[in-house]
Scaffold this motif. Structure first.
Motif, PDB file in Angstrom:
ATOM      1  N   MET A   5      89.957   8.061  54.031  1.00 42.53           N
ATOM      2  CA  MET A   5      89.048   6.815  54.236  1.00 42.53           C
ATOM      3  C   MET A   5      87.711   6.806  53.261  1.00 42.53           C
ATOM      4  O   MET A   5      87.111   8.082  53.619  1.00 42.53           O
ATOM      5  CB  MET A   5      88.735   6.593  55.643  1.00 42.53           C
ATOM      6  N   ASP A   6      87.405   5.858  52.842  1.00 41.80           N
ATOM      7  CA  ASP A   6      85.989   5.970  52.039  1.00 41.80           C
ATOM      8  C   ASP A   6      85.021   5.775  53.064  1.00 41.80           C
ATOM      9  O   ASP A   6      85.191   4.896  54.219  1.00 41.80           O
ATOM     10  CB  ASP A   6      86.209   4.568  51.003  1.00 41.80           C
ATOM     11  N   VAL A   7      83.790   6.280  52.803  1.00 44.72           N
ATOM     12  CA  VAL A   7      82.753   6.234  53.825  1.00 44.72           C
ATOM     13  C   VAL A   7      82.136   4.719  53.565  1.00 44.72           C
ATOM     14  O   VAL A   7      81.457   4.220  54.451  1.00 44.72           O
ATOM     15  CB  VAL A   7      81.897   7.342  53.936  1.00 44.72           C
ATOM     16  N   ARG A   8      81.897   4.475  52.400  1.00 44.53           N
ATOM     17  CA  ARG A   8      81.033   3.199  52.019  1.00 44.53           C
ATOM     18  C   ARG A   8      81.988   1.993  51.627  1.00 44.53           C
ATOM     19  O   ARG A   8      82.678   2.031  50.564  1.00 44.53           O
ATOM     20  CB  ARG A   8      80.205   3.632  50.782  1.00 44.53           C
ATOM     21  N   MET A   9      81.863   1.039  52.594  1.00 46.52           N
ATOM     22  CA  MET A   9      82.800  -0.201  52.493  1.00 46.52           C
ATOM     23  C   MET A   9      81.864  -1.214  52.657  1.00 46.52           C
ATOM     24  O   MET A   9      81.047  -1.149  53.709  1.00 46.52           O
ATOM     25  CB  MET A   9      83.830  -0.077  53.129  1.00 46.52           C
ATOM     26  N   PRO A  10      81.934  -2.557  52.321  1.00 48.71           N
ATOM     27  CA  PRO A  10      80.970  -3.717  52.252  1.00 48.71           C
ATOM     28  C   PRO A  10      81.090  -4.232  53.667  1.00 48.71           C
ATOM     29  O   PRO A  10      79.925  -4.619  54.152  1.00 48.71           O
ATOM     30  CB  PRO A  10      81.537  -4.549  51.183  1.00 48.71           C
ATOM     31  N   THR A  11      82.148  -4.426  54.542  1.00 51.53           N
ATOM     32  CA  THR A  11      82.172  -5.131  55.778  1.00 51.53           C
ATOM     33  C   THR A  11      82.081  -4.165  56.920  1.00 51.53           C
ATOM     34  O   THR A  11      80.936  -3.953  57.636  1.00 51.53           O
ATOM     35  CB  THR A  11      83.313  -5.845  56.229  1.00 51.53           C
ATOM     36  N   VAL A  12      83.179  -3.385  57.046  1.00 49.77           N
ATOM     37  CA  VAL A  12      83.045  -2.201  58.356  1.00 49.77           C
ATOM     38  C   VAL A  12      83.176  -1.008  57.255  1.00 49.77           C
ATOM     39  O   VAL A  12      84.159  -0.747  56.929  1.00 49.77           O
ATOM     40  CB  VAL A  12      84.196  -2.413  59.134  1.00 49.77           C
ATOM     41  N   ASP A  13      82.305   0.051  57.681  1.00 53.39           N
ATOM     42  CA  ASP A  13      82.422   1.111  56.690  1.00 53.39           C
ATOM     43  C   ASP A  13      82.996   2.126  57.422  1.00 53.39           C
ATOM     44  O   ASP A  13      83.231   1.884  58.622  1.00 53.39           O
ATOM     45  CB  ASP A  13      80.674   1.633  56.404  1.00 53.39           C
ATOM     46  N   GLY A  14      83.185   3.307  56.628  1.00 51.80           N
ATOM     47  CA  GLY A  14      83.921   4.273  57.189  1.00 51.80           C
ATOM     48  C   GLY A  14      83.321   4.961  58.626  1.00 51.80           C
ATOM     49  O   GLY A  14      84.404   5.397  59.529  1.00 51.80           O
ATOM     50  N   LEU A  15      81.916   5.039  58.771  1.00 50.65           N
ATOM     51  CA  LEU A  15      81.368   5.490  60.089  1.00 50.65           C
ATOM     52  C   LEU A  15      82.023   4.686  61.241  1.00 50.65           C
ATOM     53  O   LEU A  15      82.183   5.141  62.068  1.00 50.65           O
ATOM     54  CB  LEU A  15      79.845   5.726  59.926  1.00 50.65           C
ATOM     55  N   ALA A  16      81.768   3.324  61.094  1.00 48.80           N
ATOM     56  CA  ALA A  16      82.072   2.694  62.345  1.00 48.80           C
ATOM     57  C   ALA A  16      83.613   2.558  62.482  1.00 48.80           C
ATOM     58  O   ALA A  16      83.985   2.472  63.678  1.00 48.80           O
ATOM     59  CB  ALA A  16      81.842   1.091  61.991  1.00 48.80           C
ATOM     60  N   ALA A  17      84.275   2.751  61.542  1.00 51.57           N
ATOM     61  CA  ALA A  17      85.812   2.796  61.624  1.00 51.57           C
ATOM     62  C   ALA A  17      85.967   4.203  62.449  1.00 51.57           C
ATOM     63  O   ALA A  17      87.302   4.123  63.083  1.00 51.57           O
ATOM     64  CB  ALA A  17      86.532   2.846  60.196  1.00 51.57           C
ATOM     65  N   ILE A  18      85.457   5.111  61.967  1.00 48.56           N
ATOM     66  CA  ILE A  18      86.032   6.518  62.661  1.00 48.56           C
ATOM     67  C   ILE A  18      85.457   6.386  64.148  1.00 48.56           C
ATOM     68  O   ILE A  18      86.418   6.829  64.836  1.00 48.56           O
ATOM     69  CB  ILE A  18      85.013   7.815  61.943  1.00 48.56           C
ATOM     70  N   ARG A  19      84.387   6.015  64.347  1.00 45.99           N
ATOM     71  CA  ARG A  19      84.000   5.803  65.923  1.00 45.99           C
ATOM     72  C   ARG A  19      84.865   4.852  66.664  1.00 45.99           C
ATOM     73  O   ARG A  19      85.312   5.169  67.771  1.00 45.99           O
ATOM     74  CB  ARG A  19      82.742   5.030  66.012  1.00 45.99           C
ATOM     75  N   THR A  20      85.618   3.710  66.041  1.00 46.97           N
ATOM     76  CA  THR A  20      86.505   2.939  66.578  1.00 46.97           C
ATOM     77  C   THR A  20      87.814   3.527  66.899  1.00 46.97           C
ATOM     78  O   THR A  20      88.386   3.404  67.960  1.00 46.97           O
ATOM     79  CB  THR A  20      86.657   1.776  65.819  1.00 46.97           C
ATOM     80  N   ILE A  21      88.304   4.237  65.922  1.00 48.86           N
ATOM     81  CA  ILE A  21      89.493   5.105  65.795  1.00 48.86           C
ATOM     82  C   ILE A  21      89.408   6.071  67.107  1.00 48.86           C
ATOM     83  O   ILE A  21      90.623   5.941  67.852  1.00 48.86           O
ATOM     84  CB  ILE A  21      89.669   5.909  64.361  1.00 48.86           C
ATOM     85  N   LEU A  22      88.601   6.619  67.203  1.00 48.22           N
ATOM     86  CA  LEU A  22      88.326   7.845  68.214  1.00 48.22           C
ATOM     87  C   LEU A  22      88.046   7.119  69.539  1.00 48.22           C
ATOM     88  O   LEU A  22      88.366   7.651  70.551  1.00 48.22           O
ATOM     89  CB  LEU A  22      87.120   8.879  68.102  1.00 48.22           C
ATOM     90  N   ALA A  23      87.464   6.059  69.583  1.00 43.94           N
ATOM     91  CA  ALA A  23      87.196   5.354  70.979  1.00 43.94           C
ATOM     92  C   ALA A  23      88.385   4.523  71.495  1.00 43.94           C
ATOM     93  O   ALA A  23      88.737   4.614  72.789  1.00 43.94           O
ATOM     94  CB  ALA A  23      86.175   4.412  70.878  1.00 43.94           C
ATOM     95  N   ASP A  24      89.227   4.011  70.459  1.00 38.50           N
ATOM     96  CA  ASP A  24      90.393   3.233  70.885  1.00 38.50           C
ATOM     97  C   ASP A  24      91.634   3.904  71.112  1.00 38.50           C
ATOM     98  O   ASP A  24      92.514   3.303  71.731  1.00 38.50           O
ATOM     99  CB  ASP A  24      90.432   2.057  70.052  1.00 38.50           C
ATOM    100  N   LEU A  25      91.880   4.866  70.298  1.00 38.66           N
ATOM    101  CA  LEU A  25      93.084   5.485  70.340  1.00 38.66           C
ATOM    102  C   LEU A  25      93.215   6.659  71.126  1.00 38.66           C
ATOM    103  O   LEU A  25      92.453   7.420  71.027  1.00 38.66           O
ATOM    104  CB  LEU A  25      93.514   5.871  68.879  1.00 38.66           C
ATOM    105  N   ALA A  26      94.298   7.014  71.967  1.00 36.41           N
ATOM    106  CA  ALA A  26      94.498   8.165  72.817  1.00 36.41           C
ATOM    107  C   ALA A  26      94.775   9.421  71.812  1.00 36.41           C
ATOM    108  O   ALA A  26      94.384  10.588  72.118  1.00 36.41           O
ATOM    109  CB  ALA A  26      95.682   7.932  73.815  1.00 36.41           C
ATOM    110  N   GLU A  27      95.466   9.004  70.979  1.00 40.65           N
ATOM    111  CA  GLU A  27      95.980  10.208  70.168  1.00 40.65           C
ATOM    112  C   GLU A  27      95.526   9.935  68.593  1.00 40.65           C
ATOM    113  O   GLU A  27      96.469   9.315  67.889  1.00 40.65           O
ATOM    114  CB  GLU A  27      97.509  10.546  69.925  1.00 40.65           C
ATOM    115  N   PRO A  28      94.472   9.920  68.144  1.00 36.30           N
ATOM    116  CA  PRO A  28      94.050   9.590  66.673  1.00 36.30           C
ATOM    117  C   PRO A  28      94.542  10.579  65.722  1.00 36.30           C
ATOM    118  O   PRO A  28      94.884  11.753  65.993  1.00 36.30           O
ATOM    119  CB  PRO A  28      92.627   9.535  66.885  1.00 36.30           C
ATOM    120  N   PRO A  29      94.800  10.009  64.557  1.00 42.02           N
ATOM    121  CA  PRO A  29      95.159  10.729  63.465  1.00 42.02           C
ATOM    122  C   PRO A  29      94.165  11.607  62.705  1.00 42.02           C
ATOM    123  O   PRO A  29      92.925  11.596  63.294  1.00 42.02           O
ATOM    124  CB  PRO A  29      95.924   9.744  62.442  1.00 42.02           C
TER     125      PRO A  29
END
Length: 213
Positions: A54-78
């Motif tokens: 995953m790229d960290v710099r994206m125009p709408t939802v960047d990588g940082l926000a995406a990482i936080r969501t992955i770890l918060a929403d998924l019981a077994e994140p990749p």
């Protein structure tokens, strides 16, 4: 065993290039692509990748926000491997602190890209330990020092942590300390538990911020 990968980058050419590189050897399969961080969690749920690149710099939802969501929403994140242009980037550092397992330079050679995905999937090694040392070492903080003091690591656990910080795999640490690989796995697990670290990368960041290595 084939490693499944989800590509997340707002540049379609980058995604195409990565797909070609990763699938050339037949041991890695790209199971999905996304152009923005907002698409990541739904795609993970449907494709079940081993690694998210995953790229960290994206125009709408960047990588940082995406990482936080992955770890918060998924019981077994990749496993999460961050793409970056510059290794000494505050975005990269924050991504690692948020829970990314490593980072990969966009200018890396094809063989290095494949190796990085394999290493992250195996979860035993640290990518670019020298760069992580520079990123974390300039950010010493009291919280990290207090965490290490409370952890009360044994002498052997401290030895193992220092070698993890050097980027060694469990097998390499076992050879250096003349111990079995399973014993090293046990020590690494104990270090992570005592430090409250999610993985090796976070343990290394804590160690550098605390100034113990």
């Amino acid at each position: 065993m084939t490693i499944s990968v989800l590509l997340v980058d707002d540049d379609e050419l980058v995604r195409v290039g990565l797909r070609v590189i990763l699938e050339a050897g037949g041991e890695i399969s790209v199971v999905g692509e996304a152009s923005d961080g907002a698409q990541v969690v739904p795609l993970i749920r449907t494709t079940r990748p081993d690694v998210v690149l995953m790229d960290v710099r994206m125009p709408t939802v960047d990588g940082l926000a995406a990482i936080r969501t992955i770890l918060a929403d998924l019981a077994e994140p990749p496993r999460i491997l961050v793409l970056t242009t510059f290794e000494l980037d505050d975005y990269v550092y924050e991504a690692l602190r948020c829970g990314a397992h490593g980072f990969l330079l966009k200018r890396a050679r094809p063989a290095e890209i494949v190796q990085a995905v394999q290493m992250i999937a195996a979860s035993e090694t640290l990518l670019f330990p020298e760069a992580i040392r520079h990123l974390a070492g300039r950010r010493g903080n009291r919280t990290a020092r207090a965490t290490v003091q409370r952890a009360m690591l044994t002498e052997r656990e401290s030895d193992v942590l220092r070698l993890v910080c050097a980027g060694m795999s469990n097998k390499e640490i076992a050879g250096r300390l003349y111990l079995g690989v399973e014993t090293i796995k046990t020590h690494v697990g104990s270090v992570l538990a005592k430090l409250g670290a999610r993985d090796r990368t976070q343990a290394v960041i804590i160690a550098y911020e605390a100034g113990i290595v």
